[in-house]
Design an enzyme around this catalytic site. Structure first.
Site, PDB file in Angstrom:
ATOM      1  N   SER A 193       0.818  -1.215   0.000  1.00 48.36           N
ATOM      2  CA  SER A 193       0.000   0.000   0.000  1.00 48.36           C
ATOM      3  C   SER A 193       0.856   1.272   0.000  1.00 48.36           C
ATOM      4  O   SER A 193       2.017   1.268   0.416  1.00 48.36           O
ATOM      5  CB  SER A 193      -0.912   0.016   1.228  1.00 48.36           C
TER       6      SER A 193
HETATM    7  N1  SAM Z   1      -0.335  -5.243   4.170  1.00 49.92           N
HETATM    8  C1  SAM Z   1       0.349  -5.546   2.943  1.00 49.92           C
HETATM    9  C2  SAM Z   1       1.732  -4.983   2.891  1.00 49.92           C
HETATM   10  O1  SAM Z   1       2.144  -4.295   3.829  1.00 49.92           O
HETATM   11  O2  SAM Z   1       2.399  -5.254   1.903  1.00 49.92           O
HETATM   12  C3  SAM Z   1      -0.429  -5.140   1.720  1.00 49.92           C
HETATM   13  C4  SAM Z   1      -1.607  -5.976   1.537  1.00 49.92           C
HETATM   14  S1  SAM Z   1      -2.237  -6.107  -0.089  1.00 49.92           S
HETATM   15  C5  SAM Z   1      -2.913  -4.525  -0.361  1.00 49.92           C
HETATM   16  C6  SAM Z   1      -3.637  -7.142   0.316  1.00 49.92           C
HETATM   17  C7  SAM Z   1      -3.228  -8.546   0.698  1.00 49.92           C
HETATM   18  O3  SAM Z   1      -4.379  -9.212   1.229  1.00 49.92           O
HETATM   19  C8  SAM Z   1      -2.752  -9.374  -0.466  1.00 49.92           C
HETATM   20  O4  SAM Z   1      -1.492  -9.893  -0.211  1.00 49.92           O
HETATM   21  C9  SAM Z   1      -3.807 -10.480  -0.583  1.00 49.92           C
HETATM   22  O5  SAM Z   1      -3.298 -11.702  -1.046  1.00 49.92           O
HETATM   23  C10 SAM Z   1      -4.290 -10.567   0.837  1.00 49.92           C
HETATM   24  N2  SAM Z   1      -5.609 -11.170   1.026  1.00 49.92           N
HETATM   25  C11 SAM Z   1      -6.742 -11.008   0.304  1.00 49.92           C
HETATM   26  N3  SAM Z   1      -7.746 -11.715   0.824  1.00 49.92           N
HETATM   27  C12 SAM Z   1      -7.242 -12.337   1.927  1.00 49.92           C
HETATM   28  C13 SAM Z   1      -7.808 -13.213   2.906  1.00 49.92           C
HETATM   29  N4  SAM Z   1      -9.085 -13.588   2.887  1.00 49.92           N
HETATM   30  N5  SAM Z   1      -7.005 -13.657   3.888  1.00 49.92           N
HETATM   31  C14 SAM Z   1      -5.696 -13.295   3.944  1.00 49.92           C
HETATM   32  N6  SAM Z   1      -5.119 -12.476   3.038  1.00 49.92           N
HETATM   33  C15 SAM Z   1      -5.884 -12.003   2.054  1.00 49.92           C
END
Ligand code: SAM
Length: 214
Positions: free
Chosen positions: A62
């Protein structure tokens, strides 16, 4: 050769303080965590720019301002047990680890979880534990949590995450459609649940039982 420390300082001044982030502990954490180590080498020169960046599995790390805004909204005092949904690169987990006691983070893509775990270990973070799975269900074994952060967009607040909030706890989650969401701050007070809209954002999908279907 980029001076990453200077780039971080510039990021904090021009992207965070200039936009109203004021918690000194949040600013300090953002000054400290080496964001460039959480992205591919080819993208390191953009790590402190004012936008998200791609990571693997079609996901993103992000924008720094959004990381700071969401972190500040949880009002850490230092000892909290915090749950993050969407480990991604591990960068947000590192920022949380600077501010809270223990960080539990869930990622649905095993490759991302593995890489994030390695980077966090290499940097010496010992208070982060990462699990692979559907974070929309929370982490019932270790609930309740003082703070919960969802770093993916969802059509509604996942009820298990509200249920796993401690009294006095705070949950921040992007809620909306796939094109844009509002950051919703959910607080569990002794007298009940309150919700506050913290403004518009755009996140990748939360995919899971309480998020979007694949
Ligand atoms: N917090 C992260 C960072 O600092 O890099 C960025 C997160 S990215 C915007 C969103 C993440 O949520 C992705 O890696 C995606 O695979 C994960 N995601 C989506 N749905 C999810 C779920 N139900 N459980 C766990 N992770 C999930």
């Amino acid at each position: 050769m980029i001076n990453f420390k200077k780039a971080r300082e510039r990021m904090v001044e021009t992207q965070l303080i200039a936009r109203g982030i004021s918690d000194p502990k949040v600013l300090e954490a953002m000054r400290k965590v080496p964001r460039h180590l959480f992205v591919d080498e080819a993208l390191q020169d953009q790590a402190y720019n004012d936008h998200p960046l791609p990571i693997s599995d079609k996901q993103t790390i992000s924008q720094p301002y959004v990381v700071a805004l969401m972190t500040e909204s949880l009002k850490f005092t230092g000892q909290e047990k915090v749950l993050e949904i969407g480990t991604g690169s591990g960068y947000q987990a590192a920022v949380l680890a600077e501010l809270a006691g223990r960080v539990f983070s869930i990622e649905r893509h095993p490759g991302l979880a593995l890489r994030a775990n390695q980077v966090l270990r290499d940097l010496g973070y010992r208070n982060v534990i990462i699990r692979v799975g559907d974070g929309s269900m929370g982490w019932p074994d270790d609930a309740p949590f003082d703070a919960v952060m969802v770093t993916a967009g969802t059509p509604e607040v996942p009820q298990p995450l509200v249920d796993q909030l401690a009294v006095g706890g705070r949950l921040i989650v992007p809620v909306g459609d796939r094109l844009g969401q509002d950051l919703v701050l959910v607080q569990r007070r002794p007298e009940g649940i309150t919700k506050t809209n913290m403004g518009g954002v755009r996140f990748v999908d939360l995919v899971g039982k309480w998020g979007w279907k694949e």
